[in-house]
Design a protein around this motif. Structure first.
Motif, PDB file in Angstrom:
ATOM      1  N   MET B   1       1.689 -18.866  17.892  1.00 22.36           N
ATOM      2  CA  MET B   1       2.088 -17.778  16.978  1.00 22.36           C
ATOM      3  C   MET B   1       2.690 -16.617  17.776  1.00 22.36           C
ATOM      4  SD  MET B   1       2.092 -17.350  13.694  1.00 22.36           S
ATOM      5  CE  MET B   1       0.822 -18.276  12.840  1.00 22.36           C
ATOM      6  N   THR B   2       3.794 -16.094  17.272  1.00 18.33           N
ATOM      7  CA  THR B   2       4.463 -14.994  17.960  1.00 18.33           C
ATOM      8  C   THR B   2       4.398 -13.734  17.108  1.00 18.33           C
ATOM      9  OG1 THR B   2       5.999 -16.531  18.984  1.00 18.33           O
ATOM     10  CG2 THR B   2       6.692 -14.238  18.894  1.00 18.33           C
ATOM     11  N   THR B   3       4.219 -12.599  17.771  1.00 19.68           N
ATOM     12  CA  THR B   3       4.264 -11.339  17.040  1.00 19.68           C
ATOM     13  C   THR B   3       5.687 -10.792  17.067  1.00 19.68           C
ATOM     14  OG1 THR B   3       2.007 -10.880  17.732  1.00 19.68           O
ATOM     15  CG2 THR B   3       3.286  -9.020  16.871  1.00 19.68           C
ATOM     16  N   PHE B   4       6.283 -10.638  15.893  1.00 23.03           N
ATOM     17  CA  PHE B   4       7.574  -9.971  15.780  1.00 23.03           C
ATOM     18  C   PHE B   4       7.289  -8.498  15.490  1.00 23.03           C
ATOM     19  CE2 PHE B   4      11.070 -13.181  15.444  1.00 23.03           C
ATOM     20  CZ  PHE B   4      10.303 -14.290  15.783  1.00 23.03           C
ATOM     21  N   ARG B   5       7.507  -7.658  16.488  1.00 19.84           N
ATOM     22  CA  ARG B   5       7.228  -6.227  16.336  1.00 19.84           C
ATOM     23  C   ARG B   5       8.517  -5.554  15.910  1.00 19.84           C
ATOM     24  NH1 ARG B   5       5.002  -1.732  19.631  1.00 19.84           N
ATOM     25  NH2 ARG B   5       3.646  -1.040  17.962  1.00 19.84           N
ATOM     26  N   ILE B   6       8.623  -5.288  14.617  1.00 22.27           N
ATOM     27  CA  ILE B   6       9.908  -4.820  14.078  1.00 22.27           C
ATOM     28  C   ILE B   6       9.847  -3.328  13.738  1.00 22.27           C
ATOM     29  CG2 ILE B   6      11.666  -5.209  12.290  1.00 22.27           C
ATOM     30  CD1 ILE B   6      10.543  -8.030  11.941  1.00 22.27           C
ATOM     31  N   ASP B  21       4.039  -5.248  12.697  1.00 17.74           N
ATOM     32  CA  ASP B  21       3.816  -6.515  13.393  1.00 17.74           C
ATOM     33  C   ASP B  21       3.760  -7.650  12.386  1.00 17.74           C
ATOM     34  OD1 ASP B  21       3.731  -5.148  15.707  1.00 17.74           O
ATOM     35  OD2 ASP B  21       1.601  -5.456  16.122  1.00 17.74           O
ATOM     36  N   ILE B  22       4.605  -8.653  12.593  1.00 17.07           N
ATOM     37  CA  ILE B  22       4.594  -9.825  11.710  1.00 17.07           C
ATOM     38  C   ILE B  22       4.294 -11.056  12.567  1.00 17.07           C
ATOM     39  CG2 ILE B  22       6.010 -11.285  10.190  1.00 17.07           C
ATOM     40  CD1 ILE B  22       7.567  -8.692   9.465  1.00 17.07           C
ATOM     41  N   ALA B  30      14.955 -22.358  16.893  1.00 13.79           N
ATOM     42  CA  ALA B  30      15.404 -21.321  15.954  1.00 13.79           C
ATOM     43  C   ALA B  30      15.960 -20.123  16.701  1.00 13.79           C
ATOM     44  CB  ALA B  30      14.247 -20.869  15.067  1.00 13.79           C
ATOM     45  N   THR B  31      17.064 -19.587  16.179  1.00 13.17           N
ATOM     46  CA  THR B  31      17.574 -18.348  16.755  1.00 13.17           C
ATOM     47  C   THR B  31      16.753 -17.186  16.206  1.00 13.17           C
ATOM     48  OG1 THR B  31      19.127 -17.962  14.946  1.00 13.17           O
ATOM     49  CG2 THR B  31      19.942 -19.265  16.819  1.00 13.17           C
ATOM     50  N   LEU B  32      16.921 -16.025  16.854  1.00 10.05           N
ATOM     51  CA  LEU B  32      16.230 -14.842  16.350  1.00 10.05           C
ATOM     52  C   LEU B  32      16.639 -14.581  14.900  1.00 10.05           C
ATOM     53  CD1 LEU B  32      14.478 -12.325  16.781  1.00 10.05           C
ATOM     54  CD2 LEU B  32      16.462 -11.201  17.790  1.00 10.05           C
ATOM     55  N   LEU B  33      17.921 -14.806  14.600  1.00  8.15           N
ATOM     56  CA  LEU B  33      18.393 -14.582  13.230  1.00  8.15           C
ATOM     57  C   LEU B  33      17.739 -15.565  12.251  1.00  8.15           C
ATOM     58  CD1 LEU B  33      20.220 -13.033  11.275  1.00  8.15           C
ATOM     59  CD2 LEU B  33      22.035 -14.688  11.776  1.00  8.15           C
ATOM     60  N   ASP B  34      17.615 -16.835  12.663  1.00  4.67           N
ATOM     61  CA  ASP B  34      16.922 -17.814  11.803  1.00  4.67           C
ATOM     62  C   ASP B  34      15.531 -17.295  11.447  1.00  4.67           C
ATOM     63  OD1 ASP B  34      19.010 -19.653  11.931  1.00  4.67           O
ATOM     64  OD2 ASP B  34      18.195 -20.680  13.693  1.00  4.67           O
ATOM     65  N   CYS B  35      14.833 -16.775  12.447  1.00  6.07           N
ATOM     66  CA  CYS B  35      13.465 -16.287  12.222  1.00  6.07           C
ATOM     67  C   CYS B  35      13.467 -15.113  11.245  1.00  6.07           C
ATOM     68  CB  CYS B  35      12.818 -15.856  13.535  1.00  6.07           C
ATOM     69  SG  CYS B  35      12.678 -17.190  14.731  1.00  6.07           S
ATOM     70  N   LEU B  36      14.392 -14.155  11.476  1.00  5.74           N
ATOM     71  CA  LEU B  36      14.439 -12.993  10.582  1.00  5.74           C
ATOM     72  C   LEU B  36      14.785 -13.416   9.158  1.00  5.74           C
ATOM     73  CD1 LEU B  36      16.247 -10.332  12.809  1.00  5.74           C
ATOM     74  CD2 LEU B  36      13.813 -10.451  12.261  1.00  5.74           C
ATOM     75  N   ASN B  37      15.711 -14.379   9.022  1.00  4.81           N
ATOM     76  CA  ASN B  37      16.060 -14.885   7.686  1.00  4.81           C
ATOM     77  C   ASN B  37      14.836 -15.486   7.000  1.00  4.81           C
ATOM     78  OD1 ASN B  37      18.739 -14.156   7.745  1.00  4.81           O
ATOM     79  ND2 ASN B  37      19.471 -16.137   8.494  1.00  4.81           N
ATOM     80  N   ASP B  38      14.092 -16.285   7.744  1.00  5.60           N
ATOM     81  CA  ASP B  38      12.917 -16.937   7.171  1.00  5.60           C
ATOM     82  C   ASP B  38      11.883 -15.881   6.743  1.00  5.60           C
ATOM     83  OD1 ASP B  38      11.512 -19.129   6.323  1.00  5.60           O
ATOM     84  OD2 ASP B  38      10.521 -19.462   8.265  1.00  5.60           O
ATOM     85  N   ASP B  86       3.774 -12.906  24.117  1.00  7.89           N
ATOM     86  CA  ASP B  86       3.674 -13.417  22.755  1.00  7.89           C
ATOM     87  C   ASP B  86       4.283 -12.454  21.741  1.00  7.89           C
ATOM     88  OD1 ASP B  86       1.887 -11.401  22.841  1.00  7.89           O
ATOM     89  OD2 ASP B  86       0.128 -12.575  22.241  1.00  7.89           O
ATOM     90  N   THR B  87       4.994 -11.444  22.221  1.00  8.43           N
ATOM     91  CA  THR B  87       5.569 -10.455  21.310  1.00  8.43           C
ATOM     92  C   THR B  87       7.054 -10.268  21.574  1.00  8.43           C
ATOM     93  OG1 THR B  87       3.458  -9.274  21.271  1.00  8.43           O
ATOM     94  CG2 THR B  87       5.390  -8.054  20.504  1.00  8.43           C
ATOM     95  N   ILE B  88       7.835 -10.196  20.496  1.00 11.02           N
ATOM     96  CA  ILE B  88       9.245  -9.818  20.612  1.00 11.02           C
ATOM     97  C   ILE B  88       9.403  -8.495  19.869  1.00 11.02           C
ATOM     98  CG2 ILE B  88      11.630 -10.458  20.070  1.00 11.02           C
ATOM     99  CD1 ILE B  88      10.723 -13.378  19.852  1.00 11.02           C
TER     100      ILE B  88
END
Lengths: 301, 314
Positions: B1-6, B21-22, B30-38, B86-88
């Protein structure tokens, strides 16, 4: 451990303390430097504008001299490092261009072959297994408790494919050296940014704002000292610190050391032996943090 | 599991941006954009960002990941997770005001592109047929013409962070595309304008733009090309050009930089105000013994360097 030392112009001019401390640290660690006394200025990233071929040929002459000595070329300046690598890359990627360069060099008795020597920064030397081992053994004054902020100098990091560091967007080399010396690295955003010095003569306000931002960022992140591998950064961060402070309306008053000065302190050299008394920002606060020098090495010299 | 810190921000609802944090499981490849789209399509429809082509062509999805600008569609999310992290962290691009979440106002960016007059200038009437270019002529403008105006260079430009007057990397790369276009007839006028404050000489060459550019446009190199043209065209009545020429002169003379003459020659001998500005730092350095030796020493074998200058006609 024998290398060709490309001193650059500023270590022989406005930051002679960089040269002093480089020699001290090399002595202390048994690193032999053969000074490239006939090597010319790297062009500082501004002479290509007049003529790229001229700049690359003058730099290829320096590479050829190192090749003749059979020694890797070591810089003590991020700007020299970046510019030499740019010339090397351009020549190595284009055989026709290399022939052109060598045609001009021929009359001077030099030929640049390419691929025979490495062009690296002093920080890379300090991180070779052998130097690291020696450094670990010879730290007589661990810099315990010294919160140290690395300032890399942008030309050594970017373009990343020419950098001598592993991960130029998030480098760790200077911090690794700090840790070996017993200091505590501080992470802060500005450490990979430009110091502003390249435009000090063209846009003084922007230049000093960049320096001021970096200094304030380091101070706000808890740093006691900023350490750089680039004498040009040192000029903007130290010599111009009073102006940068005035512009930012913020008192930074943070000492700025050249990398070999920090290493030299850990090796037991006195601030005076490392030329720290020539800095614009007083470095006495470091002595207070570090306490008395157990090595007091100066008395033996 | 990755934390997307937006970094989230809706000016209608919040006074300041905040981090959200998501937790998200990155699908393989998956690209970063694929992840954001999802994330947007299945979890939080309010997350705002720009996107279109998903193929690094349209230049819409510029944003900052782990502190540096990139195209979200051009980077696999896993590649942003090196060293066992584990965080982007994901933020809007820099140097531009935020409209909402990852969407920035690029008005100033476009305004600056317009300022460099991004169109051919011609003195004579257009020819009846197309204007031909040789492959060599096209090569000079090929790199700049690959720019997709994504704004990544503008976002991370170090000069823009402190001086909004700077035209910025993208506009200057666009300018090079016309300065060196064989069909353009406004070269002299262009380089004169580009040599003014806010133009080419305000670039620090920090290469942040080269690093962020997703295409071969790589603005810093284009800016250097304009500088060369400016010097060729004799546009030298400014500190930047004088600085470059002083360097060349000094190396030609002694093989190394003369730090005592460089500042004076850069300012210009008759620029009293500029010269006065050098006094405080000069005095400060003098008192500490930091002034470079007054007698400027040559490098060994300087004659060989002078010979190279002569041979290359400099």
């Amino acid at each position: 451990m024998k290398f060709a030392l490309f001193t650059g112009c500023v270590a022989k001019g406005a930051t002679r303390e960089l040269m002093m401390s480089t020699i001290k640290v090399a002595e202390g660690l048994g690193i032999e430097f053969v000074e490239m006394k006939s090597a010319a200025c790297c062009g500082a990233g501004v002479t290509q504008e007049k003529s790229a071929l001229l700049t690359d040929t003058v730099n290829a002459r320096s590479f050829a001299i190192a090749e003749e000595q059979g020694l890797d070329l070591i810089t003590i300046c991020s700007t020299c490092q970046g510019n030499l690598k740019k010339s090397e890359h351009k020549i190595d990627c284009d055989e026709e261009y290399k022939d052109k360069v060598n045609h001009v060099l021929r009359d001077g008795g030099h030929q640049y072959e390419g691929g025979r020597i490495q062009i690296q920064h002093f920080a890379n030397v300090l991180l070779t297994d052998e130097a690291k081992k020696r450094l670990k053994e010879k730290v007589v004054r661990p810099l315990t408790g010294l919160k140290t902020a690395a300032f890399y100098g942008c030309y050594i990091l970017r373009p990343s494919e020419l950098s001598p560091f592993a991960d130029p967007d998030d480098p760790h080399e200077l911090e690794e050296i700090f840790e070996i010396c017993g200091a505590t690295p501080i992470d802060y955003e500005s450490r990979t940014k430009c110091c502003g010095f390249p435009i000090i003569m063209m846009n003084k306000k922007a230049s000093l704002d960049m320096a001021g931002n970096a200094l304030v960022d380091a101070v706000d992140s808890g740093a006691d000292v900023v350490v750089t591998g680039c004498p040009l950064c040192h000029l903007n961060l130290d010599s111009y610190q009073p102006e940068a402070e005035a512009l930012r309306k913020r008192n930074a008053n943070i000492p700025v050391l050249h990398l070999p000065q920090l290493v030299g302190l850990a090796l037991g050299y006195t601030p005076r032996e490392l030329g720290m008394d020539s800095h614009i920002v007083n470095t006495h606060t470091l002595e207070k943090i570090l306490g008395p020098n157990p090595a007091a090495k100066s008395s033996h010299h | 599991m990755t934390t997307f810190r937006i970094k989230r921000f809706n000016p209608e609802k919040q006074a300041d941006p905040y981090w959200e944090d998501i937790e998200y499981d990155i699908p393989p490849g998956a690209t970063l954009l694929d992840c954001l789209n999802d994330i947007k399509w299945t979890r939080d429809g309010t997350l705002s960002y720009r996107m279109s082509c998903r193929s690094a062509i349209c230049g819409s999805c510029g944003m900052k990941a782990n502190g540096h600008a990139l195209l979200a569609c051009q980077r696999q999310a896993e590649h942003l997770l090196k060293d066992g992290r584990d965080t982007i962290t994901i933020e809007p691009m820099g140097n531009m005001p935020v409209i909402k979440d990852l969407v920035v106002d690029m008005g100033e960016f476009w305004e600056k592109v317009n300022q460099v007059k991004p169109y051919l200038k011609e003195k004579e009437k257009p020819p009846e047929k197309e204007r031909r270019q040789s492959p060599e002529q096209f090569k000079l403008i090929d790199d700049a013409s690959t720019c997709i105006m994504c704004g990544c260079c503008y976002s991370d430009c170090n000069t823009l962070e402190v001086d909004k007057n700077f035209l910025g990397p993208a506009a200057l790369a666009k300018a090079q595309r016309f300065v060196q276009d064989s069909r353009d007839e406004g070269t002299g006028e262009r380089v004169r304008e580009l040599s003014e404050a806010g133009g080419i000489w305000d670039c620090t060459h920090c290469a942040e733009c080269v690093e962020r550019c997703p295409k071969p446009a790589q603005p810093m190199y284009r800016i250097k090309e304009i500088m060369s043209v400016a010097l060729e065209e004799g546009v030298t009545n400014n500190n930047g050009a004088r600085h470059a020429l002083s360097f060349v002169k000094s190396i030609k003379h002694s093989g190394r930089l003369n730090e005592n003459t460089l500042p004076v020659e850069s300012m210009g001998y008759f620029n009293i105000k500029g010269l006065m500005e050098l006094v405080p730092v000069g005095l400060r350095m003098l008192l500490k013994g930091k002034i470079p030796p007054i007698i400027h020493k040559n490098i060994d074998d300087v004659e060989d360097v002078r010979r190279i200058f002569r041979e290359l006609g400099e």
